[in-house]
Design a protein around this motif. Structure first.
Motif, short mmCIF file in Angstrom:
data_model
loop_
_atom_site.label_atom_id
_atom_site.label_comp_id
_atom_site.label_asym_id
_atom_site.label_seq_id
_atom_site.Cartn_x
_atom_site.Cartn_y
_atom_site.Cartn_z
N ILE A 31 0.85 -1.21 0.00
CA ILE A 31 0.00 0.00 0.00
C ILE A 31 0.87 1.25 0.00
O ILE A 31 0.59 2.22 -0.71
CB ILE A 31 -0.95 0.00 1.22
N SER A 32 1.96 1.22 0.79
CA SER A 32 2.89 2.36 0.83
C SER A 32 3.48 2.63 -0.54
O SER A 32 3.59 3.78 -0.97
CB SER A 32 4.03 2.09 1.83
N GLY A 33 3.88 1.54 -1.22
CA GLY A 33 4.46 1.68 -2.55
C GLY A 33 3.48 2.28 -3.55
O GLY A 33 3.83 3.20 -4.31
N ARG A 118 3.16 7.36 8.90
CA ARG A 118 3.81 8.66 9.06
C ARG A 118 4.37 9.16 7.73
O ARG A 118 4.14 10.29 7.33
CB ARG A 118 4.92 8.55 10.12
N GLY A 119 5.13 8.30 7.04
CA GLY A 119 5.81 8.73 5.83
C GLY A 119 4.88 9.07 4.68
O GLY A 119 5.11 10.04 3.96
N ILE A 120 3.82 8.27 4.50
CA ILE A 120 2.91 8.50 3.37
C ILE A 120 1.64 9.24 3.80
O ILE A 120 1.35 10.34 3.32
CB ILE A 120 2.52 7.17 2.69
N ILE A 121 0.88 8.65 4.73
CA ILE A 121 -0.43 9.22 5.08
C ILE A 121 -0.30 10.55 5.82
O ILE A 121 -0.94 11.54 5.45
CB ILE A 121 -1.27 8.22 5.90
N LEU A 161 6.19 13.58 16.96
CA LEU A 161 7.65 13.50 16.87
C LEU A 161 8.11 13.55 15.41
O LEU A 161 9.15 14.14 15.11
CB LEU A 161 8.16 12.22 17.55
N PHE A 162 7.32 12.93 14.52
CA PHE A 162 7.66 13.01 13.10
C PHE A 162 7.50 14.45 12.60
O PHE A 162 8.31 14.95 11.81
CB PHE A 162 6.79 12.06 12.27
#
Length: 201
Positions: A31-33, A118-121, A161-162
């Protein structure tokens, strides 16, 4: 619904549970990809999420992870055991694993979940949406108000924190520390209880 879920968990062997755990992480990475290709302008944008040369990885990620584990251990001592009842899933996953295997499981979970939530959504939909989706995805906690509240607060904390560091390695390391230490603690407790049971027989 909770009884049905617990019944399904009990019917699965430890090996099957582990298979489903890894399958879930593969799905999250897939899903991230897909989302990454849709939402991100370039691979460079993706790489900016990861900054190796950052003291905050250890300083903020490490300290925050340890703080969460210490708070968890304190609450486990003072609160009724029912507050931490997840249907026995975590114990089933970690109780018979080697420390190295626990570290591997924790690393896979930390990377795949932080990359997606965190990185995508969060990067594209914001802290609130990513934190709520993160909490809902941890389906088994929906049956326990305390664990669900816990996971919501933890998700907002990791997301903050992100937001603060803008470095995915910080939250990945924090997530890893939490899962790894709690996994090892579950293993040690299970082994101690097993030995005490054999001693009393």
């Amino acid at each position: 619904m909770k009884d049905k879920y617990s019944g399904v968990i009990k019917e699965l062997s430890d090996k099957e549970l582990l298979f489903h755990l890894y399958l879930t992480q593969i799905i999250l990475l897939t899903i991230s990809g897909i989302l990454g290709m849709i939402l991100m302008d370039s691979f460079v944008e993706f790489l900016r999420l990861f900054q190796w040369n950052d003291k905050n990885i250890l300083l903020i990620g490490g300290i925050a992870g340890l703080a969460v584990v210490i708070l968890d251990l304190f609450l486990m001592r003072v609160l009724p055991s029912s507050y931490y009842d997840d249907g026995g899933l975590n114990e089933r996953i970690f109780r018979n694993r080697s420390v190295l295997h626990i570290a591997f499981i924790a690393a896979v979970i930390a990377f795949s979940e932080e990359l997606l939530f965190r990185g995508i959504i969060q990067t594209h939909a914001g802290l609130v949406i990513s934190s709520l989706i993160f909490a809902v995805v941890h389906y088994r906690y929906l049956f326990n108000w305390f664990l669900f509240s816990n996971i919501v607060l933890l998700s907002f904390f990791i997301g903050y924190l992100f937001l603060l560091t803008e470095n995915l390695w910080v939250t990945i390391f924090m997530h890893f520390i939490i899962d790894f230490l709690l996994g090892v603690i579950i293993k040690i407790k299970y082994q101690n209880n097993k030995q005490e049971g054999m001693f009393h027989e």
